[in-house]
Design an enzyme around this catalytic site. Structure first.
Site, PDB file in Angstrom:
ATOM      1  N   ASP A   1    -114.303  12.712  89.289  1.00 52.99           N
ATOM      2  CA  ASP A   1    -115.156  13.668  88.588  1.00 52.99           C
ATOM      3  C   ASP A   1    -116.509  13.054  88.256  1.00 52.99           C
ATOM      4  O   ASP A   1    -116.595  11.920  87.794  1.00 52.99           O
ATOM      5  CB  ASP A   1    -114.419  14.092  87.313  1.00 52.99           C
ATOM      6  CG  ASP A   1    -115.114  15.185  86.541  1.00 52.99           C
ATOM      7  OD1 ASP A   1    -116.140  15.698  87.026  1.00 52.99           O
ATOM      8  OD2 ASP A   1    -114.616  15.523  85.461  1.00 52.99           O
TER       9      ASP A   1
ATOM     10  N   PHE B   1    -113.915  10.767  78.916  1.00 54.28           N
ATOM     11  CA  PHE B   1    -112.973  10.851  80.036  1.00 54.28           C
ATOM     12  C   PHE B   1    -113.235   9.660  80.949  1.00 54.28           C
ATOM     13  O   PHE B   1    -114.167   9.666  81.749  1.00 54.28           O
ATOM     14  CB  PHE B   1    -113.170  12.165  80.794  1.00 54.28           C
ATOM     15  CG  PHE B   1    -112.013  12.561  81.675  1.00 54.28           C
ATOM     16  CD1 PHE B   1    -111.115  13.542  81.274  1.00 54.28           C
ATOM     17  CD2 PHE B   1    -111.813  11.954  82.907  1.00 54.28           C
ATOM     18  CE1 PHE B   1    -110.056  13.918  82.088  1.00 54.28           C
ATOM     19  CE2 PHE B   1    -110.763  12.320  83.728  1.00 54.28           C
ATOM     20  CZ  PHE B   1    -109.872  13.309  83.312  1.00 54.28           C
TER      21      PHE B   1
ATOM     22  N   ASN C   1    -103.899   5.694  88.677  1.00 58.44           N
ATOM     23  CA  ASN C   1    -105.136   5.691  87.892  1.00 58.44           C
ATOM     24  C   ASN C   1    -104.803   5.509  86.422  1.00 58.44           C
ATOM     25  O   ASN C   1    -103.838   6.094  85.917  1.00 58.44           O
ATOM     26  CB  ASN C   1    -105.894   7.013  88.056  1.00 58.44           C
ATOM     27  CG  ASN C   1    -106.431   7.221  89.462  1.00 58.44           C
ATOM     28  OD1 ASN C   1    -107.434   6.642  89.852  1.00 58.44           O
ATOM     29  ND2 ASN C   1    -105.751   8.063  90.235  1.00 58.44           N
TER      30      ASN C   1
END
Length: 349
Positions: free
Chosen positions: A79, A26, A128
């Protein structure tokens, strides 16, 4: 309010898979949409981080530069269980630029820095870029079909579960706060809780619209419409419905849903009635938004990922990349593709 009650635009996925089996699966890269000025009292710092949250890095940068933590800002939370490239902004009026080559923090690498004239504020991003790897995908053909649909039609612009905190705790706190069961004094905590409540109400309206229409592109009289990629909106007038519907079909316009707060909802007629009915049981939360002087706003109900590309490393491993505007969640794209199985790493921001 049931956070799990979110409809799918393309029907509930039949395939399953694992997201974030490792942080490298990710990857997020912030897109400011501009280059630093090269001068000014602010210092923009781009870092690559893994294994630490955004506030922790901001506090470490403040300590390194010898400035208060409040003088370090960023555009959004990222995150910790991912590889992310993110910008931070240090306010350094009349101060010498620190030697960031000497900055050391486990899991963090400084990539570049430059002076800038304006503070970097929350949400002040163009978007993003994401690179994801889905593993143990159970049905390649089904996922392939959905990728084609998402490319053409998009996905619901839901706020991701990380907005609501672990097990939805931020929303639970908002409900208790709205019922006068607790008081919340810490400023940053207040912001998280209020944001969670608004996001949940937005998601509910979007899900209800899907349930009623099976689409997020069918204009109702009085809808608040937004030029694609813009923040402002205007109301759909009955006399212009045919032409407005055509512009929505051509992806020139997006239909919006409310982020409740003080001020008018922004819709009228059928659209306003629908939204009020959808949130009829959330009067206490709406009153909390008004009491805390959170400005009402609107957000597009649909988002179409840009530059969506993918390749299969093998029949069960999908590598994909795409770009989303600021505020949209990659996990909301993934939930239209697969039912995600639990992994050891869950989002915390």
């Amino acid at each position: 309010m049931d956070l799990t009650r979110q409809g799918w635009l393309h029907g509930q996925p039949t395939a399953s898979g694992v997201l974030k089996s490792t942080p490298e699966d990710f990857v997020v890269i912030e897109d400011l949409g501009y280059s630093p000025d090269g001068d000014g009292e602010q210092l923009l710092v781009r870092v690559r981080k893994q294994g630490c949250n955004t506030r922790f890095v901001a506090e470490a940068l403040a300590k390194f530069a010898g400035i208060p933590a409040r003088d370090v800002s960023f555009a959004g939370m990222k995150d910790r269980h991912a590889v992310t490239e993110q910008w931070f902004c240090l306010r350094l009026p009349g101060k010498v630029t620190p030697d960031l080559n000497a900055f050391q923090l486990e899991g963090v690498e400084v990539l570049e820095s430059a002076r800038h004239r304006r503070k970097l504020r929350i949400g002040a991003l163009q978007g993003n870029a994401f690179t994801l790897v889905l593993r143990q995908v159970s049905d390649r053909d089904a996922v392939e079909q959905r990728l084609q649909l998402i490319t053409a039609v998009g996905v619901p612009n839901y706020f991701g579960s990380q907005r609501f905190g672990h097990d939805g705790n931020n929303l639970k706190l908002a409900q208790r706060w709205a019922a006068d069961e607790i008081r919340v004094r810490e400023r940053s905590k207040r912001s998280f809780i209020l944001s969670a409540a608004r996001s949940a109400m937005f998601n509910q309206v979007v899900s209800d619209r899907l349930a009623q229409q099976g689409s997020l592109c069918r204009v109702l009289a009085g809808d608040a419409l937004q030029l694609t990629g813009r923040g402002s909106w205007f109301v759909a007038e009955t006399a212009e419905m045919d032409s407005l519907q055509q512009r929505v079909d051509n992806n020139e316009l997006r239909i919006t849903a409310p982020l409740p707060g003080s001020g008018e909802w922004g819709t009228r007629d059928d659209a306003l009635s629908f939204e009020q009915q959808s949130l009829a049981h959330e009067g206490a939360l709406i009153a909390l938004m008004e009491r805390e002087r959170v400005d009402a706003a609107r957000r597009a109900m649909l988002v179409i990922p840009r530059e969506l590309r993918w390749r299969w490393a093998d029949d069960a491993t999908l590598e994909m990349s795409f770009w989303l505007p600021a505020g949209s969640f990659a996990t909301s794209v993934v939930r239209e593709l697969i039912v995600t199985q639990s992994s050891s790493n869950e989002a915390d921001e």
